[in-house]
Design a protein around this motif. Structure first.
Motif, PDB file in Angstrom:
ATOM      1  N   THR A 262       7.016  -4.279 -24.188  1.00 48.06           N
ATOM      2  CA  THR A 262       8.051  -5.075 -24.818  1.00 48.06           C
ATOM      3  C   THR A 262       9.418  -4.404 -24.704  1.00 48.06           C
ATOM      4  O   THR A 262       9.541  -3.274 -24.230  1.00 48.06           O
ATOM      5  CB  THR A 262       7.715  -5.315 -26.294  1.00 48.06           C
TER       6      THR A 262
ATOM      7  N   ALA B 176       1.330  -8.039 -37.554  1.00 41.97           N
ATOM      8  CA  ALA B 176       2.287  -8.475 -36.537  1.00 41.97           C
ATOM      9  C   ALA B 176       1.596  -8.921 -35.261  1.00 41.97           C
ATOM     10  O   ALA B 176       0.504  -8.449 -34.926  1.00 41.97           O
ATOM     11  CB  ALA B 176       3.264  -7.347 -36.230  1.00 41.97           C
ATOM     12  N   TRP B 177       2.258  -9.817 -34.559  1.00 47.91           N
ATOM     13  CA  TRP B 177       1.862 -10.285 -33.229  1.00 47.91           C
ATOM     14  C   TRP B 177       3.083 -10.144 -32.326  1.00 47.91           C
ATOM     15  O   TRP B 177       4.226 -10.335 -32.764  1.00 47.91           O
ATOM     16  CB  TRP B 177       1.441 -11.753 -33.262  1.00 47.91           C
ATOM     17  N   ARG B 178       2.863  -9.825 -31.061  1.00 49.57           N
ATOM     18  CA  ARG B 178       4.008  -9.672 -30.157  1.00 49.57           C
ATOM     19  C   ARG B 178       3.577  -9.900 -28.720  1.00 49.57           C
ATOM     20  O   ARG B 178       2.382  -9.878 -28.396  1.00 49.57           O
ATOM     21  CB  ARG B 178       4.647  -8.287 -30.304  1.00 49.57           C
TER      22      ARG B 178
ATOM     23  N   GLU C 119      16.303 -13.275 -35.491  1.00 47.05           N
ATOM     24  CA  GLU C 119      15.099 -13.403 -36.309  1.00 47.05           C
ATOM     25  C   GLU C 119      15.230 -14.606 -37.223  1.00 47.05           C
ATOM     26  O   GLU C 119      16.336 -14.949 -37.670  1.00 47.05           O
ATOM     27  CB  GLU C 119      14.883 -12.156 -37.164  1.00 47.05           C
TER      28      GLU C 119
ATOM     29  N   ASN D  86      11.256 -11.171 -25.013  1.00 46.67           N
ATOM     30  CA  ASN D  86      10.347 -10.475 -25.917  1.00 46.67           C
ATOM     31  C   ASN D  86      10.279 -11.256 -27.227  1.00 46.67           C
ATOM     32  O   ASN D  86      11.306 -11.674 -27.764  1.00 46.67           O
ATOM     33  CB  ASN D  86      10.893  -9.063 -26.174  1.00 46.67           C
ATOM     34  N   TRP D  87       9.062 -11.487 -27.740  1.00 46.09           N
ATOM     35  CA  TRP D  87       8.924 -12.194 -29.010  1.00 46.09           C
ATOM     36  C   TRP D  87       7.998 -11.409 -29.938  1.00 46.09           C
ATOM     37  O   TRP D  87       7.159 -10.627 -29.493  1.00 46.09           O
ATOM     38  CB  TRP D  87       8.365 -13.609 -28.810  1.00 46.09           C
ATOM     39  N   TYR D  88       8.176 -11.607 -31.223  1.00 43.40           N
ATOM     40  CA  TYR D  88       7.294 -10.964 -32.202  1.00 43.40           C
ATOM     41  C   TYR D  88       7.260 -11.811 -33.465  1.00 43.40           C
ATOM     42  O   TYR D  88       8.179 -12.578 -33.763  1.00 43.40           O
ATOM     43  CB  TYR D  88       7.767  -9.543 -32.529  1.00 43.40           C
TER      44      TYR D  88
ATOM     45  N   ALA E 186       5.598 -11.676 -37.698  1.00 41.27           N
ATOM     46  CA  ALA E 186       4.972 -10.866 -38.741  1.00 41.27           C
ATOM     47  C   ALA E 186       4.685 -11.747 -39.946  1.00 41.27           C
ATOM     48  O   ALA E 186       5.504 -12.606 -40.311  1.00 41.27           O
ATOM     49  CB  ALA E 186       5.862  -9.694 -39.134  1.00 41.27           C
TER      50      ALA E 186
ATOM     51  N   GLN F 130      -1.915  -7.966 -31.312  1.00 45.15           N
ATOM     52  CA  GLN F 130      -1.917  -8.099 -32.769  1.00 45.15           C
ATOM     53  C   GLN F 130      -2.295  -6.773 -33.410  1.00 45.15           C
ATOM     54  O   GLN F 130      -3.191  -6.066 -32.927  1.00 45.15           O
ATOM     55  CB  GLN F 130      -2.907  -9.190 -33.186  1.00 45.15           C
TER      56      GLN F 130
END
Length: 353
Positions: free
Chosen positions: A42, A167-169, A181, A200-202, A204, A246
């Protein structure tokens, strides 16, 4: 002084301190359990203080060439209404330059390319870092959040703590015009431009430790974020189920010292923090420069390590505590108006440089 160093871990902090010590005339061996550098990863925001650290390591110009300037970002509510903005021009006025966006593989590649061949021993795990002290003047634990070196130094007295967020990313093959965000009730979603055609993504979500959505990661992400403002649904449409990482967000409680004998910690091994301020990689780079300089300038290893500990433990503990507090704001489910006002105040006061 000049001497020999064993670096346990070939991540950002480990490769950075190896560069700094080699430039000071030290002999360095990096032990990395992975078989090679990662090909994917990332994006990172490299703040001005960390860019100055890269300059001291001789790779700052190349980093600026390979990276891209971060544009202004925004913090929004799920309906798209604005909470606050990140004014990159203000950062540039205050610190002389803005924030650089650089992927983790690109940064690792820059640091590795600057090392002489053979410096990094890939595929070499270290089970007992203390045993290396027989052959080296100093042993540097740069082995991440699950540091074996830290366990040798402190045992199980400082276990990792769960932040309350899972979290996921990942990345998607798509361009977004700017990062930012979006904060809902107990959850948030962020996007950051990483490179041409890559975002890039994330995400939570406040959840119990070990939580796994029963319907699967991608379906849960759609349930939580699918009706949020554009371009978030478009990002989710491009997420591939197999490309989602994750993990529980954990952090390290404050250690009483980063040094024990001739063993010393840096980066996540010393002060693993939640990602809420985007400072993990930056602080590892600064650690590396300060440690290398201390070892080069002090008359002996003990004095050098004490100097490094005095210089870095206080600032990194404060940064880690700030990150934890910022993460707790994301868990708020009620009184979001007060939360939003706090976010505006934090950004108005100024982010860390």
């Amino acid at each position: 002084m000049q001497g020999s160093a064993a670096v346990v871990g070939g991540g950002i902090g480990g490769l950075a301190v190896a560069n700094g010590l080699l430039r000071a005339g030290w002999t360095v061996t990096v032990f990395e359990r992975a078989t090679g550098l990662p090909g994917t990863g990332t994006g990172l925001g490299i703040w001005p203080s960390a860019l100055r650290a890269l300059d001291r390591l001789g790779v700052g110009p190349a980093a600026r060439q390979r990276g891209r300037a971060q544009p202004d970002g925004a913090m929004r509510r799920p309906d798209g209404s604005l909470i606050a903005t990140l004014d990159v021009a203000r950062i540039r006025r205050r610190h002389g330059e803005g924030v650089l966006l650089l992927s983790r593989p690109a940064l690792l590649g820059l640091l590795a390319e600057a090392l002489p061949p053979g410096t990094v021993r890939f595929g070499t795990a270290v089970a007992d870092p203390a045993a290396l002290a027989d052959a080296y003047d100093v042993v540097i634990g740069a082995d991440g959040i699950g540091s074996v070196t830290r366990a040798v130094m402190f045992g199980d007295r400082y276990p990792l703590r769960y932040s309350g967020m899972t979290a996921w990313r990942g990345t998607v093959q798509w361009d977004v015009p700017a990062g930012g965000e979006t904060w809902g009730r107990g959850r948030k979603f962020g996007v950051t431009p990483q490179g041409p055609g890559v975002t890039n993504w994330y995400a939570a979500v406040a959840a119990p430790a070990g939580f796994r959505p029963p319907e699967g990661d991608l379906a849960a992400l759609w349930r939580w974020f699918g009706d949020w403002h554009d371009p978030l649904p478009a990002v989710l449409e491009r997420v591939e189920a197999g490309g989602v990482l994750q993990h529980d967000v954990r952090y390290l409680p404050a250690l009483p010292s980063y040094v024990r004998g001739r063993l010393v910690l840096l980066g996540d091994a010393a002060h693993a923090m939640t990602p809420d301020l985007g400072q993990g990689a930056c602080q590892a780079l600064i650690d590396a420069v300060v440690l290398a300089r201390s070892l080069a300038q002090s008359p002996d290893v003990a004095a050098a390590l004490a100097r490094y500990d005095r210089a870095r433990r206080g600032p990194t503990r404060r940064m880690a505590a700030m990150a934890v507090r910022a993460g707790r704001l994301a868990q708020v489910r009620r009184f979001t108006g007060v939360r939003d006002a706090t976010l505006r105040l934090v950004l108005a006061f100024g982010p860390p440089g």
